[in-house]
Motif scaffolding. Structure first.
Motif, PDB file in Angstrom:
ATOM      1  N   SER A  10       8.505  43.631  22.961  1.00 49.86           N
ATOM      2  CA  SER A  10       8.148  44.466  21.818  1.00 49.86           C
ATOM      3  C   SER A  10       8.291  43.691  20.515  1.00 49.86           C
ATOM      4  O   SER A  10       9.034  42.710  20.445  1.00 49.86           O
ATOM      5  CB  SER A  10       9.036  45.714  21.789  1.00 49.86           C
ATOM      6  OG  SER A  10       8.755  46.530  20.672  1.00 49.86           O
ATOM      7  N   CYS A  38       3.160  40.551  18.806  1.00 49.08           N
ATOM      8  CA  CYS A  38       2.226  41.357  19.590  1.00 49.08           C
ATOM      9  C   CYS A  38       1.458  40.521  20.609  1.00 49.08           C
ATOM     10  O   CYS A  38       1.345  40.890  21.779  1.00 49.08           O
ATOM     11  CB  CYS A  38       1.268  42.067  18.637  1.00 49.08           C
ATOM     12  SG  CYS A  38      -0.032  43.016  19.442  1.00 49.08           S
ATOM     13  N   TYR A  92      -0.033  46.258  19.147  1.00 43.47           N
ATOM     14  CA  TYR A  92      -0.755  46.963  18.092  1.00 43.47           C
ATOM     15  C   TYR A  92      -2.040  46.217  17.762  1.00 43.47           C
ATOM     16  O   TYR A  92      -2.246  45.076  18.161  1.00 43.47           O
ATOM     17  CB  TYR A  92       0.111  47.103  16.836  1.00 43.47           C
ATOM     18  CG  TYR A  92       0.606  45.789  16.260  1.00 43.47           C
ATOM     19  CD1 TYR A  92      -0.194  45.022  15.424  1.00 43.47           C
ATOM     20  CD2 TYR A  92       1.879  45.310  16.562  1.00 43.47           C
ATOM     21  CE1 TYR A  92       0.249  43.823  14.896  1.00 43.47           C
ATOM     22  CE2 TYR A  92       2.341  44.115  16.044  1.00 43.47           C
ATOM     23  CZ  TYR A  92       1.518  43.379  15.210  1.00 43.47           C
ATOM     24  OH  TYR A  92       1.970  42.179  14.698  1.00 43.47           O
ATOM     25  N   GLU A  93      -2.893  46.906  17.016  1.00 42.06           N
ATOM     26  CA  GLU A  93      -4.111  46.278  16.522  1.00 42.06           C
ATOM     27  C   GLU A  93      -4.455  46.821  15.145  1.00 42.06           C
ATOM     28  O   GLU A  93      -4.106  47.957  14.801  1.00 42.06           O
ATOM     29  CB  GLU A  93      -5.283  46.511  17.482  1.00 42.06           C
ATOM     30  CG  GLU A  93      -5.757  47.946  17.560  1.00 42.06           C
ATOM     31  CD  GLU A  93      -6.962  48.132  18.473  1.00 42.06           C
ATOM     32  OE1 GLU A  93      -7.402  47.145  19.088  1.00 42.06           O
ATOM     33  OE2 GLU A  93      -7.454  49.267  18.562  1.00 42.06           O
ATOM     34  N   ASP A 105      -0.217  55.837  14.642  1.00 39.47           N
ATOM     35  CA  ASP A 105      -0.890  55.021  13.637  1.00 39.47           C
ATOM     36  C   ASP A 105       0.111  54.725  12.532  1.00 39.47           C
ATOM     37  O   ASP A 105       0.787  55.631  12.024  1.00 39.47           O
ATOM     38  CB  ASP A 105      -2.107  55.744  13.062  1.00 39.47           C
ATOM     39  CG  ASP A 105      -3.239  55.860  14.064  1.00 39.47           C
ATOM     40  OD1 ASP A 105      -3.203  55.133  15.081  1.00 39.47           O
ATOM     41  OD2 ASP A 105      -4.149  56.673  13.840  1.00 39.47           O
ATOM     42  N   ASP A 106       0.198  53.471  12.155  1.00 37.85           N
ATOM     43  CA  ASP A 106       1.181  52.993  11.186  1.00 37.85           C
ATOM     44  C   ASP A 106       0.456  52.502   9.934  1.00 37.85           C
ATOM     45  O   ASP A 106      -0.150  51.439   9.937  1.00 37.85           O
ATOM     46  CB  ASP A 106       2.004  51.871  11.827  1.00 37.85           C
ATOM     47  CG  ASP A 106       3.023  51.260  10.886  1.00 37.85           C
ATOM     48  OD1 ASP A 106       3.441  51.949   9.933  1.00 37.85           O
ATOM     49  OD2 ASP A 106       3.397  50.097  11.102  1.00 37.85           O
ATOM     50  N   THR A 123      -2.255  38.342  13.375  1.00 39.80           N
ATOM     51  CA  THR A 123      -2.381  39.302  12.281  1.00 39.80           C
ATOM     52  C   THR A 123      -2.125  38.666  10.917  1.00 39.80           C
ATOM     53  O   THR A 123      -2.136  39.361   9.906  1.00 39.80           O
ATOM     54  CB  THR A 123      -1.419  40.485  12.483  1.00 39.80           C
ATOM     55  OG1 THR A 123      -0.076  39.987  12.608  1.00 39.80           O
ATOM     56  CG2 THR A 123      -1.778  41.257  13.741  1.00 39.80           C
ATOM     57  N   SER A 175       5.737  48.329   6.623  1.00 36.67           N
ATOM     58  CA  SER A 175       5.342  49.274   7.660  1.00 36.67           C
ATOM     59  C   SER A 175       5.890  50.665   7.349  1.00 36.67           C
ATOM     60  O   SER A 175       7.048  50.824   6.962  1.00 36.67           O
ATOM     61  CB  SER A 175       5.872  48.795   9.013  1.00 36.67           C
ATOM     62  OG  SER A 175       5.802  49.821   9.973  1.00 36.67           O
ATOM     63  N   ARG A 191      -2.468  50.126  11.290  1.00 35.09           N
ATOM     64  CA  ARG A 191      -2.439  49.555  12.631  1.00 35.09           C
ATOM     65  C   ARG A 191      -2.135  50.642  13.660  1.00 35.09           C
ATOM     66  O   ARG A 191      -1.334  51.541  13.420  1.00 35.09           O
ATOM     67  CB  ARG A 191      -1.422  48.421  12.741  1.00 35.09           C
ATOM     68  CG  ARG A 191       0.027  48.823  12.545  1.00 35.09           C
ATOM     69  CD  ARG A 191       0.943  47.632  12.754  1.00 35.09           C
ATOM     70  NE  ARG A 191       2.335  47.982  12.502  1.00 35.09           N
ATOM     71  CZ  ARG A 191       3.356  47.150  12.643  1.00 35.09           C
ATOM     72  NH1 ARG A 191       3.137  45.910  13.059  1.00 35.09           N
ATOM     73  NH2 ARG A 191       4.586  47.548  12.396  1.00 35.09           N
ATOM     74  N   ARG A 192      -2.769  50.537  14.787  1.00 34.48           N
ATOM     75  CA  ARG A 192      -2.534  51.462  15.908  1.00 34.48           C
ATOM     76  C   ARG A 192      -1.552  50.804  16.869  1.00 34.48           C
ATOM     77  O   ARG A 192      -1.729  49.653  17.267  1.00 34.48           O
ATOM     78  CB  ARG A 192      -3.837  51.789  16.625  1.00 34.48           C
ATOM     79  CG  ARG A 192      -4.880  52.447  15.750  1.00 34.48           C
ATOM     80  CD  ARG A 192      -5.935  53.122  16.618  1.00 34.48           C
ATOM     81  NE  ARG A 192      -5.371  54.275  17.310  1.00 34.48           N
ATOM     82  CZ  ARG A 192      -5.941  54.881  18.364  1.00 34.48           C
ATOM     83  NH1 ARG A 192      -7.067  54.399  18.854  1.00 34.48           N
ATOM     84  NH2 ARG A 192      -5.380  55.926  18.916  1.00 34.48           N
ATOM     85  N   ILE A 193      -0.523  51.554  17.227  1.00 36.16           N
ATOM     86  CA  ILE A 193       0.523  51.038  18.103  1.00 36.16           C
ATOM     87  C   ILE A 193       0.373  51.679  19.486  1.00 36.16           C
ATOM     88  O   ILE A 193       0.169  52.894  19.598  1.00 36.16           O
ATOM     89  CB  ILE A 193       1.914  51.335  17.516  1.00 36.16           C
ATOM     90  CG1 ILE A 193       2.061  50.633  16.159  1.00 36.16           C
ATOM     91  CG2 ILE A 193       3.014  50.885  18.464  1.00 36.16           C
ATOM     92  CD1 ILE A 193       3.363  50.945  15.434  1.00 36.16           C
TER      93      ILE A 193
END
Length: 297
Positions: free
Chosen positions: A95, A127, A145-146, A164-165, A202, A243, A266-268
């Protein structure tokens, strides 16, 4: 089985010494294990060179089968470990830093209370590294995440969305914009930036978002350490991205302000291997993660 694991490590590192370190053996012991495995296979599996060792064709074939064999053994171990508190097992999680700081500890606490017979092993990794550990069967579950600008490579992954962050702007508490309720990236066009992603894919997210907003980010410092980012911002050396899931731990000397920018969300996900049977312990951990993430939104 141990000899197969040794061969797998040799294939991974291309070095007997590094393989020995990974499995906790001496180099001599690893060499003996490989020799014994070659005798059992009736074929040479590795070739030794001055710069390391390389697999022969027979070695590559055996490693391919080894990956599958060891994955099935891992699946059996986890399934048995999840049957009840009297069983023992181990689950490996990879993680990234902010998840480890924000919500993973709470999920682990819930999981440990429900499954006391299982041991969790956590590796902190970027990631991309976490996804690679999962692909190489060195992790059973990965948090990844992306960003819209940097889509996640999904080949071979089964993804469970967690949250979603949205990223905020972190400013010194005495900054001229510290009292604003929302910012555009263009409001920070003349600011030096502290970039908190140095060696990951990223690292291009901030420059990309700034270009979309019409300016080039002036990056003053680059670091992968979030404590360093916060220290530099608090000392007035620049601004940074923060974040939303870590806002509860914002230290003195900093303020965070929402940024209105779709490229900085970003989507986790919780990720598992798509080709591995569903493991009860992993599914249980994902359930725990889904329980805790609403509290950090």
């Amino acid at each position: 089985m141990n000899r197969l694991r040794v061969l797998q490590e040799v294939a991974e590192y291309g070095s007997l010494s590094k393989a020995a370190e990974a499995v906790g053996h001496t180099v001599s012991a690893v060499s003996q294990q490989i020799t014994a495995l070659e005798q059992e296979a009736g074929a040479r599996l590795v070739e030794r060179h001055a710069r390391g060792v390389y697999l022969t064709e027979a070695g590559r074939v055996l490693v391919d089968h080894t990956d599958v064999i060891l994955a099935e053994v891992r699946a059996a171990e986890l399934a048995l470990g999840a049957l009840g508190s009297g069983k023992r097992g181990q689950m490996r999680i990879a993680s990234f830093t902010t998840a480890n700081a924000a919500f993973l500890p709470q999920a682990i606490r819930i999981f440990a209370g429900r499954h006391p017979g299982l041991t969790l092993v956590l590796t902190e990794a970027d990631c991309d590294e976490s996804a690679l550990m999962l692909a190489r069967r060195r992790a059973d579950l990965a948090l990844v995440y992306e960003f819209p600008a940097v889509p996640l490579r999904r080949d071979g992954l089964l993804l469970t969305p967690l949250l979603d962050d949205s990223l905020y702007a972190a400013l010194p508490s005495d900054h001229r914009l510290a009292g604003r309720t929302q910012l555009e990236l263009t409001d920070l066009a003349d600011e030096p930036w502290i970039q908190g992603a140095h060696h990951s894919s990223t690292a291009n997210v901030l420059p990309y978002a700034c270009r979309r907003a019409g300016f080039e980010a002036r990056i003053a410092f680059r670091t992968d350490d979030q404590m360093t980012v916060r220290g530099l911002v608090a000392a007035g050396h620049g601004v940074a991205l923060a974040s939303s899931i870590t806002l509860g731990s914002t230290p003195p000397g900093l303020v965070v302000v929402p940024l209105r920018n779709p490229w900085l969300v970003r989507r986790i996900f919780a990720a598992t291997r798509a080709d591995t049977p569903a493991l009860p312990a992993v599914d249980a951990m994902i359930d725990c993660l889904r329980e805790v993430v609403p509290s950090v939104r």
